[in-house]
Write a protein that holds these residues in place. Sequence first.
Motif, mmCIF file in Angstrom:
data_model
loop_
_atom_site.group_PDB
_atom_site.id
_atom_site.type_symbol
_atom_site.label_atom_id
_atom_site.label_comp_id
_atom_site.label_asym_id
_atom_site.label_seq_id
_atom_site.Cartn_x
_atom_site.Cartn_y
_atom_site.Cartn_z
ATOM 1 N N MET A 183 -24.044 62.436 12.737
ATOM 2 C CA MET A 183 -23.971 61.801 11.438
ATOM 3 C C MET A 183 -24.996 62.400 10.463
ATOM 4 N N GLU A 184 -26.212 62.577 10.949
ATOM 5 C CA GLU A 184 -27.275 63.145 10.120
ATOM 6 C C GLU A 184 -26.968 64.596 9.752
ATOM 7 N N GLU A 185 -26.383 65.328 10.693
ATOM 8 C CA GLU A 185 -26.028 66.722 10.454
ATOM 9 C C GLU A 185 -24.936 66.826 9.392
ATOM 10 N N GLN A 186 -23.970 65.926 9.421
ATOM 11 C CA GLN A 186 -22.899 65.921 8.418
ATOM 12 C C GLN A 186 -23.467 65.619 7.036
ATOM 13 N N ARG A 187 -24.423 64.716 6.995
ATOM 14 C CA ARG A 187 -25.052 64.364 5.716
ATOM 15 C C ARG A 187 -25.808 65.574 5.159
ATOM 16 N N ALA A 188 -26.509 66.304 6.032
ATOM 17 C CA ALA A 188 -27.248 67.494 5.605
ATOM 18 C C ALA A 188 -26.288 68.570 5.101
ATOM 19 N N ILE A 189 -25.168 68.747 5.785
ATOM 20 C CA ILE A 189 -24.167 69.726 5.369
ATOM 21 C C ILE A 189 -23.569 69.335 4.016
ATOM 22 N N ALA A 190 -23.273 68.058 3.858
ATOM 23 C CA ALA A 190 -22.715 67.578 2.590
ATOM 24 C C ALA A 190 -23.720 67.759 1.451
ATOM 25 N N GLU A 191 -24.989 67.510 1.724
ATOM 26 C CA GLU A 191 -26.032 67.676 0.703
ATOM 27 C C GLU A 191 -26.182 69.154 0.329
ATOM 28 N N LYS A 192 -26.151 70.014 1.321
ATOM 29 C CA LYS A 192 -26.243 71.452 1.056
ATOM 30 C C LYS A 192 -25.049 71.914 0.227
ATOM 31 N N ARG A 193 -23.857 71.447 0.547
ATOM 32 C CA ARG A 193 -22.651 71.802 -0.202
ATOM 33 C C ARG A 193 -22.779 71.350 -1.660
ATOM 34 N N LYS A 194 -23.348 70.152 -1.849
ATOM 35 C CA LYS A 194 -23.539 69.621 -3.204
ATOM 36 C C LYS A 194 -24.502 70.516 -3.994
ATOM 37 N N VAL A 195 -25.583 70.925 -3.357
ATOM 38 C CA VAL A 195 -26.558 71.802 -4.012
ATOM 39 C C VAL A 195 -25.908 73.141 -4.348
ATOM 40 N N ILE A 196 -25.151 73.703 -3.416
ATOM 41 C CA ILE A 196 -24.479 74.987 -3.647
ATOM 42 C C ILE A 196 -23.493 74.884 -4.803
ATOM 43 N N ASP A 197 -22.658 73.855 -4.793
ATOM 44 C CA ASP A 197 -21.657 73.695 -5.852
ATOM 45 C C ASP A 197 -22.311 73.505 -7.221
ATOM 46 N N THR A 198 -23.344 72.677 -7.263
ATOM 47 C CA THR A 198 -24.049 72.427 -8.524
ATOM 48 C C THR A 198 -24.698 73.710 -9.031
ATOM 49 N N THR A 199 -25.324 74.447 -8.135
ATOM 50 C CA THR A 199 -25.992 75.690 -8.510
ATOM 51 C C THR A 199 -24.986 76.726 -8.989
ATOM 52 N N LYS A 200 -23.845 76.815 -8.338
ATOM 53 C CA LYS A 200 -22.806 77.769 -8.764
ATOM 54 C C LYS A 200 -22.260 77.412 -10.148
ATOM 55 N N ARG A 201 -22.087 76.128 -10.411
ATOM 56 C CA ARG A 201 -21.614 75.724 -11.750
ATOM 57 C C ARG A 201 -22.645 76.109 -12.808
ATOM 58 N N ALA A 202 -23.921 75.895 -12.501
ATOM 59 C CA ALA A 202 -24.979 76.257 -13.446
ATOM 60 C C ALA A 202 -24.997 77.764 -13.677
ATOM 61 N N LEU A 203 -24.838 78.532 -12.602
ATOM 62 C CA LEU A 203 -24.834 79.988 -12.718
ATOM 63 C C LEU A 203 -23.666 80.459 -13.584
ATOM 64 N N LYS A 204 -22.512 79.851 -13.399
ATOM 65 C CA LYS A 204 -21.339 80.202 -14.210
ATOM 66 C C LYS A 204 -21.619 79.948 -15.691
ATOM 67 N N CYS A 205 -22.249 78.826 -16.003
ATOM 68 C CA CYS A 205 -22.589 78.501 -17.394
ATOM 69 C C CYS A 205 -23.613 79.484 -17.954
ATOM 70 N N LEU A 206 -24.611 79.843 -17.148
ATOM 71 C CA LEU A 206 -25.621 80.798 -17.608
ATOM 72 C C LEU A 206 -25.005 82.173 -17.873
#
Length: 140
Positions: free
Chosen positions: A1-24
């Motif tokens: 359960m904790e591992e899934q949460r960490a994976i989901a959090e990492k995915r969220k960070v990656i997606d957010t960062t990629k959107r920011a990079l696209k805007c930049l």
Amino acid sequence: MEEQRAIAEKRKVIDTTKRALKCLKAAKADLDSARRWGILDVIGGMYVISGIKLIKMEAAKKHIHEAMTELQKLRNENDHTDYANKNYSRLGLLGIGFDFGFDGVGPDVYAQFRIEGLRARVIEAIKRVEMILQEIGEAE
């Protein structure tokens, strides 16, 4: 359960960062265009060229705002700075007034320096965001 949460959090960070990079990157493209129009303006452009240059700068400003909104989602819980609403790309009323009202070499060169300064900061931001993506293993 904790591992899934960490994976989901990492995915969220990656997606957010990629959107920011696209805007930049979109902001950089707009600033590159504004720079080209600005060169024409210095050489002998008139009000139309100045207007196009300012439209490109406004588009870049919008993209920077979107990128900062995305990146703000990743900030530290103790950081209450409103990065999204900081004024990163301002030519200023005086600069705009001179660019249109006294359309000449001096105001056009001033606008070019402002465009170049903002462009350099956007390029640096792109490098930093790409480094973040590289560090978390999701380079584009």
